[in-house]
Design an enzyme around this catalytic site. Structure first.
Site, PDB file in Angstrom:
ATOM      1  N   THR A 279      81.250 -38.157 -48.550  1.00 14.82           N
ATOM      2  CA  THR A 279      81.963 -38.140 -48.766  1.00 14.82           C
ATOM      3  C   THR A 279      82.839 -36.400 -48.963  1.00 14.82           C
ATOM      4  O   THR A 279      82.397 -35.808 -49.778  1.00 14.82           O
ATOM      5  CB  THR A 279      82.623 -38.457 -50.253  1.00 14.82           C
ATOM      6  N   PHE A 281      85.761 -34.369 -49.607  1.00 17.25           N
ATOM      7  CA  PHE A 281      87.138 -34.076 -50.779  1.00 17.25           C
ATOM      8  C   PHE A 281      87.446 -33.146 -50.749  1.00 17.25           C
ATOM      9  O   PHE A 281      86.778 -31.777 -50.560  1.00 17.25           O
ATOM     10  CB  PHE A 281      86.373 -33.984 -52.368  1.00 17.25           C
TER      11      PHE A 281
END
Ligand code: PEP
Ligand code: MN
Length: 675
Positions: A279, A281
């Site tokens: 992921t 960020f």
């Protein structure tokens, strides 16, 4: 306490006033101590915030307050405000743009143990911040709000995932917020199956999981017999929940770290469909990142381009021409106009690099909208040359004057012909203002009733007009005049526009109303009385709707172009100008129509120019001749006021054309009636 006479109350009030004055004096004195501390901190390069000391200080004040019988919560509230003010004063003095390195408050969506929490710890630990303080929020919007309101120094939010793709809500929040992206990181998500101590995989009957986590572990979960997956809002929360329930038949999908935090056991560590699940960020902050010289950097921007073949390619060609490496392109529908797309781009380089600033500058003339989200150091890029100048936003870039340009000397640049040689085209549906032959905008001064606006809209359509106008927020010279129907009127205008296939133009008079008006209107009008309302200009500059900027009734052409520059510098490049008459010594007409403004502006600016003969004349018999003169002198459009019953109009009746007079005007202009 009882009051015996009026005099008593008066003297008590005087006493209160005195105490308040003393409090103000003490606050000023306290501020001067803060400033002195800031000077010392500056010299010692110490952080401007010391959360430990702040906590101790408030505890001490509360203890003292008890002796005076003052409530702890009052002291807590008041001193938090005082301390915040002192931190602000100190940061301002120190010109600190970087975040304090020792103490840092991070806003995240989710709780302790969530992937946002893990990614934040990982990201900031690498930057020497090992004990950050977390502000946890239920939603992404709340996490953004915590940073905007100063309750956290930075926010850390997921923006995309290798399996789930872009997290659109965070993209949309970035567009709306004034926060800067100051960093990004890719965090490897490792889902595990957790249970309470003693639980076994075979014994599980229910598994709590975030919908995305469940999707990312779907193969594994489908192989489990007799076991139901229950959707949970947050990965870490699902871990906390099973720890609370303490039932060995209930498991959760969360991280190994969450197991440690909540006293759970990892029942299986290989549950994800794919081994590599990352992921990305982003860190956001109210202050832009400081990028040390030579450190490789990335910049994120948002653009909107025209709705015609080649528009996006044209914009992207600017990157190629400037030899700038584009890293990422993501598209999202524009919230108010879902048929149009916004493009989010990441590229190599930072805005304080003059070459990048120059490229962004060129880019403005190929896009409808441009917003810089931030430049930030990035680890996996090549080193960059040391910057020679600082230019953090378009406005700053614009202030790096080109001394050779006469436009720069008078305070505008993005709007100048030197900046952009070819005419800007305002695109509204199929209308291309600036390129199409004379575009006619017509409608009543103010939206008054449903029947009135429908009758006017029909006349505009039948006469061959292209846009429907109607004021809903009326900036009247007298507070006793009709002020407009506000959003209710806008709803009627939008319905009438829709009924006749006409895009709508309406005036917006305050920055707070811009998002609401932009959600409904196709074009935002800034009236003569607001031409120098700079906060309003900046607000429409942040919107994605074309803006019609009327000339201030006593403004010079250069003042007008500088007002337009406020809009352009905020990112919105879809601006056109409307000459509506100026104040002179002549009193025979309401204003004096300055037709020479049209060719002069066309020499100075690439922005389209239209003429409003109605407000210039103030008298309907003059509207026709002035409109034809505007067409003859080369205006890109005209805007006229019409009304089904001008004698009973609530505003500007005397200058409004009857509907059949409008039809005749259109014929005389060689336009209408429309077939
Ligand atoms: C209008 O267009 O109705 C209007 C209020 O115009 P101006 O701002 O030019 O007076
Ligand atoms: Mn009017």
């Amino acid at each position: 306490m009882t009051f015996t006479s009026h005099d008593d109350l008066e003297s008590i009030r005087q006493g209160i006033d005195k105490v308040d004055t003393a409090i103000l004096e003490l606050l000023a004195q306290r501020r001067s101590f803060s400033l002195r501390a800031a000077r010392l901190k500056g010299a010692a390069d110490a952080p401007s915030r010391d959360l430990l000391r702040e906590g101790d200080l408030i505890a001490d004040r509360i203890t003292d307050a008890l002796r005076y019988g003052i409530d702890a919560s009052l002291v807590n509230t008041v001193w938090r405000e005082i301390i915040d003010d002192s931190v602000r004063v100190q940061r301002q003095h120190l010109g600190r743009t970087e975040i304090d390195r020792r103490t840092l408050t991070i806003a995240i969506q989710g709780i302790e143990g969530s992937y946002s929490w893990l990614a934040s710890r990982h990201f900031f630990a690498a930057r020497g911040i090992t004990e950050p303080i977390f502000v946890t929020s239920a939603t992404f919007a709340d996490a953004f709000a915590a940073v905007s309101a100063g309750r956290a120094d930075v926010g850390m939010l997921p923006i995309e995932n290798t399996t789930a793709g872009a997290i659109s809500e965070v993209y949309d929040l970035l567009l709306e917020s004034e926060l800067h992206v100051i960093g990004d990181t890719r965090y490897r998500v490792r889902h595990c199956l957790l249970g309470i101590p003693g639980a076994t995989v075979g014994g599980l009957r229910r598994i709590y999981a975030h919908p995305q986590a469940a999707a990312q572990c779907s193969d594994y979960l489908s192989r489990l017999d007799d076991c139901e997956v229950i959707v949970f809002g947050d990965t870490a929360l699902s871990g906390r929940e099973i720890a609370r329930v303490g039932d060995p038949t209930v498991g959760a999908i969360a991280s190994e770290e969450a197991a440690g935090l909540f006293g759970l056991e990892v029942l299986d560590a290989a549950v994800a469909n794919r081994d590599h699940n990352y992921t990305r960020f982003i860190a956001v902050s109210p202050m832009p990142a400081a990028i040390p010289a030579g450190v490789p950097a990335k910049t994120s921007i948002v653009i909107a381009v025209g709705n015609h073949p080649g528009a996006l390619v044209d914009a992207l060609a600017v990157f190629t021409a400037a030899d700038v490496n584009l890293i990422k392109l993501e598209s999202r529908p524009i919230p108010d106009t879902p048929s149009d797309e916004l493009f989010y781009l990441d590229f190599e380089g930072a805005v304080d690099d003059p070459a990048v600033a120059a490229m962004l500058d060129t880019l403005t003339s190929h896009v409808h909208f441009l917003k810089v989200l931030g430049s930030y150091p990035s680890r996996d890029l090549r080193p960059r040359p040391a910057p020679a100048a600082s230019a953090r936003s378009l406005r700053h870039a614009a202030s790096v004057d080109q001394p050779a340009s006469p436009a720069a000397a008078v305070g505008y640049r993005l709007g100048s012909r030197t900046h952009k040689g070819n005419n800007t085209v305002i695109e509204v549906g199929s209308i291309r203002l600036g390129e199409d032959p004379l575009v006619v905008i017509a409608g009543p001064c103010a939206v008054e009733t449903w029947d009135q606006i429908m009758a006017a809209a029909r006349a505009v359509k039948e006469g061959g007009g292209r846009l429907l106008r109607g004021g809903c927020f009326k900036p009247r010279t007298s507070p006793y005049s009709f002020q407009g129907l506000g959003f209710e009127g806008l709803e009627m205008l939008a319905e009438a526009g829709k009924a006749f296939g006409l895009p709508i133009v309406t005036e917006v008079t305050s920055p707070e109303d811009v998002p609401g008006v932009a959600a409904r209107a196709d074009v935002l009008q800034i009236g003569t009385r607001n031409m120098q309302n700079f906060s309003l200009l900046s607000a429409v500059g942040r919107s994605h709707r074309p803006v019609m900027l009327k000339r201030g009734m006593s403004s010079s052409l250069d003042e007008w172009l500088q007002a337009a520059e406020y809009i352009l510098a905020e990112g919105n490049q879809q601006v056109f100008l409307c000459e509506r008459g100026i104040r002179t010594f002549e009193t025979s007409t309401r204003n004096t129509l300055d037709l020479s403004a049209v060719p002069v502006l066309m020499q100075r600016t690439h922005l389209p120019v239209i003429v409003d003969p109605s407000h210039a004349a103030g008298e309907r018999s003059l509207v026709g001749p002035l409109a034809r003169a505007a067409a003859a002198i080369g205006a890109h459009g005209i805007m006229v006021e019409i009304h089904p019953d001008p004698d009973n109009a609530l505003s500007d009746g005397p200058q409004s054309l009857e509907l059949d007079q409008f039809a005749q005007l259109m014929t005389s202009l060689g336009i209408g009636p429309a077939g």
